[in-house]
Design a protein around this motif. Structure first.
Motif, PDB file in Angstrom:
ATOM      1  N   LEU A 330       0.832   1.070   4.110  1.00 13.74           N
ATOM      2  CA  LEU A 330      -0.323   0.313   4.612  1.00 13.74           C
ATOM      3  C   LEU A 330      -0.362  -1.078   3.989  1.00 13.74           C
ATOM      4  O   LEU A 330      -0.642  -2.076   4.668  1.00 13.74           O
ATOM      5  CB  LEU A 330      -1.604   1.088   4.289  1.00 13.74           C
ATOM      6  CG  LEU A 330      -2.874   0.692   5.051  1.00 13.74           C
ATOM      7  CD1 LEU A 330      -2.696   0.869   6.551  1.00 13.74           C
ATOM      8  CD2 LEU A 330      -4.057   1.518   4.552  1.00 13.74           C
ATOM      9  N   GLU A 331      -0.067  -1.153   2.692  1.00 17.53           N
ATOM     10  CA  GLU A 331      -0.071  -2.453   2.005  1.00 17.53           C
ATOM     11  C   GLU A 331       1.038  -3.362   2.510  1.00 17.53           C
ATOM     12  O   GLU A 331       0.947  -4.586   2.414  1.00 17.53           O
ATOM     13  CB  GLU A 331       0.043  -2.230   0.495  1.00 17.53           C
ATOM     14  CG  GLU A 331      -1.222  -1.611  -0.109  1.00 17.53           C
ATOM     15  CD  GLU A 331      -1.038  -1.144  -1.547  1.00 17.53           C
ATOM     16  OE1 GLU A 331       0.050  -1.361  -2.114  1.00 17.53           O
ATOM     17  OE2 GLU A 331      -1.989  -0.566  -2.109  1.00 17.53           O
ATOM     18  N   LEU A 332       2.092  -2.744   3.055  1.00  9.85           N
ATOM     19  CA  LEU A 332       3.187  -3.533   3.641  1.00  9.85           C
ATOM     20  C   LEU A 332       2.938  -3.865   5.111  1.00  9.85           C
ATOM     21  O   LEU A 332       3.755  -4.532   5.749  1.00  9.85           O
ATOM     22  CB  LEU A 332       4.507  -2.764   3.504  1.00  9.85           C
ATOM     23  CG  LEU A 332       5.064  -2.644   2.092  1.00  9.85           C
ATOM     24  CD1 LEU A 332       6.221  -1.647   2.050  1.00  9.85           C
ATOM     25  CD2 LEU A 332       5.532  -4.005   1.576  1.00  9.85           C
ATOM     26  N   GLY A 333       1.824  -3.374   5.635  1.00 10.74           N
ATOM     27  CA  GLY A 333       1.450  -3.706   7.006  1.00 10.74           C
ATOM     28  C   GLY A 333       1.817  -2.670   8.041  1.00 10.74           C
ATOM     29  O   GLY A 333       1.781  -2.950   9.241  1.00 10.74           O
ATOM     30  N   PHE A 334       2.184  -1.451   7.598  1.00  7.59           N
ATOM     31  CA  PHE A 334       2.557  -0.396   8.541  1.00  7.59           C
ATOM     32  C   PHE A 334       1.613   0.794   8.384  1.00  7.59           C
ATOM     33  O   PHE A 334       1.315   1.221   7.266  1.00  7.59           O
ATOM     34  CB  PHE A 334       3.998   0.065   8.286  1.00  7.59           C
ATOM     35  CG  PHE A 334       5.004  -1.044   8.367  1.00  7.59           C
ATOM     36  CD1 PHE A 334       5.459  -1.503   9.589  1.00  7.59           C
ATOM     37  CD2 PHE A 334       5.485  -1.644   7.212  1.00  7.59           C
ATOM     38  CE1 PHE A 334       6.385  -2.528   9.669  1.00  7.59           C
ATOM     39  CE2 PHE A 334       6.406  -2.670   7.281  1.00  7.59           C
ATOM     40  CZ  PHE A 334       6.856  -3.121   8.510  1.00  7.59           C
TER      41      PHE A 334
END
Length: 466
Positions: A330-334
């Motif tokens: 999630l922190e990587l955008g996924f």
């Protein structure tokens, strides 16, 4: 017993509730229902507290009950209930529940949260300040009596709001049978601490001296004894149907599997337990050991005891790893659902067959014999940090931790030659299964009957008519 008679088994677990109908003659499963409760509540103590929402749990359970076939429910002759051990909740008698006319469903009113077995609010200093129990079992954080004594000292206003206490499954039985006072089996009483399992007496004097009012202690009866009866029909089950005093989920998950003294049973679900049955003439000590032990002796059935290595670290460790991977994604955008992560890491872990030097000690939740312990990762190098190798090392760490608590040598000394495996985390994880067999150098046979709801139904089947 008449033809077609059934028993109802219920398990109120840490993450889910389950119920099942079992044929009272063949002991075959007729129907079952399961539902995750999603009942965790943030604690004002942060990670030291572990609370759950009681109305949400019992709402999920009643939904499961309502989905069982009415034809079978009308043939129920006895109800067995078990649930997560050690934890406690409080309620106000006469104000805790309400059953509306012409409605099977109970609404939950004046009750506390459930303070679970994972609650760690009781520091080692606090536990050391308590009297030494007149029991072979030591006291630990998360045990009902320790939690209640903590409230007595730190939040006495909490106790003043209520006048009854028990496990959540004791409360459920109390509600079903409209009992004035909760009834608790010796299995659950032992798990609360300050209980002499030979006499089935609480350490009343010690507990009162430490500040616990006596009305918070349930009445204790033998495991498998009746607690009360349904005052009216409930979801098709006839009025006057006997309900057993609630049992421990560990004992009920072991009951369907343990047929020989040469077998041990391992259960890995939220936590992990490895146990075997002691000889019938075994008598526990009258005092807890001077030093914390990794193996304890829990009451089983018919006056016998189980030797148990009860680890606080099992499927919860793997679930935490999955949540961490999800958070990183999630922190990587996924956005990746946990089900996909589980599927992928287990597949990668199975592929990672080669030996790895990566070592994970997974005691993220501490252990009762070492409550201040933490998890560690050692021997990291460039070739062993792939997702598959980390997953495999984590599974190996879970099994190694259990082995450190109850090594193969102890099993051999007690004549154990094989292990029966159960529990949701173990049944779904081939890596855990393989690592267990490698660790113990014994066959580990998986058996889906190692289910606490089914075990509580078997306990109801096995009740001797008087």
């Amino acid at each position: 017993m008449g033809t077609g008679e059934c028993v109802l088994g219920i398990d109120i677990g840490t993450t889910s509730v389950k119920c099942c109908l079992v044929d009272a003659h063949t002991k075959e499963l007729i129907s079952s229902q399961k539902k995750d409760t999603c009942s965790d509540v943030p604690s004002e103590l942060g990670t030291e507290g572990s609370k759950q929402d009681v109305p949400r749990i019992l709402s999920a359970l009643q939904m499961c009950i309502s989905r069982l076939p009415r034809e079978g429910m009308r043939k129920v002759i006895r109800i067995g209930v078990c649930g997560q051990m050690h934890g406690c909740m409080l309620w106000k008698h006469g104000h805790a529940w309400e059953q509306k006319p012409e409605n099977d469903r109970y609404e939950i009113r004046e009750v506390s949260h459930l303070y679970t077995w994972q609650d760690s609010r009781c520091s080692q200093d606090f536990l050391a300040s308590l009297p030494v129990p007149k029991s072979h079992l030591a006291i630990a954080s998360g045990y009902g009596c320790a939690t209640l004594l903590w409230f007595s000292k730190n939040k006495p206003e909490k106790l003043e709001r209520y006048d009854r206490a028990g496990t959540i499954h004791d409360f459920f039985v109390c509600m079903l049978c409209s009992l004035n006072h909760p009834v608790m089996s010796v299995q659950n009483a032992a798990a609360w601490g300050f209980m002499n399992t030979a006499t089935k007496d609480w350490n009343h004097d010690l507990l009162q001296e430490a500040g616990l009012p006596p009305n918070f202690l349930p009445k204790v009866v033998d495991s498998g004894e009746e607690a009360g009866r349904l005052p009216s029909a409930w979801y098709g089950i006839p009025a006057n149907t006997p309900v057993l005093a609630s049992l421990g989920d560990l004992q009920c998950s072991v009951l369907p599997l343990l047929s020989k003294n040469s077998e041990a049973v391992i259960n890995i679900s939220t936590s992990a337990q490895l146990c075997f049955r002691m000889p019938q003439n075994f008598t526990p000590a009258e005092q807890p050991p001077a030093c914390p032990q990794t193996v304890e002796y829990f009451p089983f059935f018919d006056g016998s005891y189980l030797a148990v290595a009860a680890s606080l670290n099992g499927g919860n460790v793997l679930a935490t790893f999955v949540r961490t991977v999800q958070q990183w994604s999630l922190e990587l955008g996924f956005q990746v659902p946990q089900s996909k992560i589980w599927q992928r890491i287990l597949a990668l872990g199975e592929e990672a067959q080669s030996e790895s030097s990566l070592t994970i000690n997974p005691t993220l939740f501490g252990e009762r014999h070492a409550p201040e312990g933490t998890a560690t990762v050692t021997n990291i190098d460039l070739g062993n940090v792939s997702l598959g190798k980390v997953t495999r090392a984590l599974c190996k760490g879970v099994t190694a931790n259990i082995h450190s608590m109850m090594p193969k040598s102890m099993l051999s000394e007690n004549g154990v030659t094989s292990i029966i495996g159960g529990g949701s985390a173990l049944m779904r994880n081939k890596i855990l299964h393989k690592e267990l067999e490698d660790m113990y150098k014994l066959p580990v046979t998986l058996d889906s009957r190692g289910d606490a709801a089914y075990g509580s139904a078997l306990a109801a089947v096995n009740v001797k008519e008087t």
